[in-house]
Design an enzyme around this catalytic site. Structure first.
Site, PDB file in Angstrom:
ATOM      1  N   ARG A   1      15.415 -21.836  10.254  1.00 47.29           N
ATOM      2  CA  ARG A   1      14.312 -22.512  10.965  1.00 47.29           C
ATOM      3  C   ARG A   1      14.894 -23.456  12.005  1.00 47.29           C
ATOM      4  O   ARG A   1      15.889 -24.138  11.728  1.00 47.29           O
ATOM      5  CB  ARG A   1      13.464 -23.284   9.957  1.00 47.29           C
ATOM      6  CG  ARG A   1      12.384 -24.140  10.585  1.00 47.29           C
ATOM      7  CD  ARG A   1      11.467 -24.726   9.522  1.00 47.29           C
ATOM      8  NE  ARG A   1      10.393 -25.484  10.117  1.00 47.29           N
ATOM      9  CZ  ARG A   1      10.400 -26.809  10.273  1.00 47.29           C
ATOM     10  NH1 ARG A   1      11.433 -27.515   9.850  1.00 47.29           N
ATOM     11  NH2 ARG A   1       9.384 -27.428  10.846  1.00 47.29           N
TER      12      ARG A   1
ATOM     13  N   ASP B   1       9.872 -41.568  10.664  1.00 42.77           N
ATOM     14  CA  ASP B   1      10.703 -41.696  11.861  1.00 42.77           C
ATOM     15  C   ASP B   1      10.713 -43.170  12.281  1.00 42.77           C
ATOM     16  O   ASP B   1       9.656 -43.792  12.374  1.00 42.77           O
ATOM     17  CB  ASP B   1      10.156 -40.822  12.996  1.00 42.77           C
ATOM     18  CG  ASP B   1      10.261 -39.340  12.655  1.00 42.77           C
ATOM     19  OD1 ASP B   1      11.029 -38.989  11.744  1.00 42.77           O
ATOM     20  OD2 ASP B   1       9.562 -38.538  13.307  1.00 42.77           O
TER      21      ASP B   1
ATOM     22  N   HIS C   1      11.185 -39.173   4.793  1.00 39.96           N
ATOM     23  CA  HIS C   1      11.478 -40.314   5.666  1.00 39.96           C
ATOM     24  C   HIS C   1      10.311 -40.524   6.636  1.00 39.96           C
ATOM     25  O   HIS C   1       9.507 -39.622   6.854  1.00 39.96           O
ATOM     26  CB  HIS C   1      12.768 -40.086   6.483  1.00 39.96           C
ATOM     27  CG  HIS C   1      12.630 -38.983   7.495  1.00 39.96           C
ATOM     28  ND1 HIS C   1      12.698 -37.648   7.159  1.00 39.96           N
ATOM     29  CD2 HIS C   1      12.399 -39.016   8.833  1.00 39.96           C
ATOM     30  CE1 HIS C   1      12.528 -36.918   8.243  1.00 39.96           C
ATOM     31  NE2 HIS C   1      12.337 -37.718   9.280  1.00 39.96           N
TER      32      HIS C   1
ATOM     33  N   HIS D   1       7.328 -37.852   5.859  1.00 39.77           N
ATOM     34  CA  HIS D   1       7.417 -36.390   5.933  1.00 39.77           C
ATOM     35  C   HIS D   1       8.769 -35.907   5.450  1.00 39.77           C
ATOM     36  O   HIS D   1       9.713 -36.705   5.312  1.00 39.77           O
ATOM     37  CB  HIS D   1       7.109 -35.892   7.357  1.00 39.77           C
ATOM     38  CG  HIS D   1       7.963 -36.486   8.427  1.00 39.77           C
ATOM     39  ND1 HIS D   1       7.798 -37.792   8.874  1.00 39.77           N
ATOM     40  CD2 HIS D   1       8.998 -35.979   9.138  1.00 39.77           C
ATOM     41  CE1 HIS D   1       8.683 -38.041   9.822  1.00 39.77           C
ATOM     42  NE2 HIS D   1       9.443 -36.957   9.991  1.00 39.77           N
TER      43      HIS D   1
END
Ligand code: AKG
Ligand code: FE2
Length: 154
Positions: A87, A23, A21, A77
């Site tokens: 994470r 941002d 996607h 990304h």
């Protein structure tokens, strides 16, 4: 806007924690822990954005792209999960005031150049991503088609 992302470990190699996607916001300031998994799509390849201690990742979003008439590209990304480790990341999204018109200023347009994006407000784009189209690689072009088709219906 601030978001805390948490990616539990996953046994299956290549499992995405977040799909590809851009941002929708203007600029993202991301703090990641040392696990890794963030990748950016550049020149048709995925590249790992490896964590550096005490370093932020700065990411251009769709609203910045529209504001610069596409001169600055929003960055596609995604996030891969880790097999063993959990994470965590903290993303701070900068966005315009809700009712501010997003419009490339005259002085960044070339002499004959027209605007590539219709005027919109951040609240319109935000609502589009919440109600009609979650963030993926096509969100901005689909939003532009949505705005253009709504305008021709008026
Ligand atoms: O967690 C990451 O590394 C990236 C998160 C992300 O892309 C987002 O929150 O929009
Ligand atoms: Fe993102």
């Amino acid at each position: 806007m601030m978001r805390c992302n948490s990616y539990p470990p996953c046994n299956n190699a290549g499992t995405l924690g977040t799909g590809p996607h851009c941002d929708p916001t203007s600029i993202t300031i991301l703090f990641q822990d040392q696990v890794g998994g963030l990748e950016a799509f550049v020149d048709n390849k995925w590249f790992g954005i490896h964590p550096q201690p005490n370093t932020f990742v700065i990411n251009i979003g769709d609203t910045f792209k529209a504001l610069t008439n596409g001169i600055y590209k929003s960055c596609l990304h995604r996030v891969l999960t880790n097999k063993e480790k959990d994470r965590k990341t903290l993303a701070f999204f900068l966005c315009p005031k809700k009712d501010k018109i997003v419009r490339a200023p005259d002085n960044i347009l070339g002499r004959q150049e027209s605007r590539n994006y219709p005027d919109f407000t951040w609240s319109q784009y935000f609502e589009f991503t919440q109600k009609k189209h979650r963030a993926d690689p096509n969100t901005l072009p689909d939003f532009v088609s949505f705005l253009n088709s709504n305008q021709s219906n008026i």
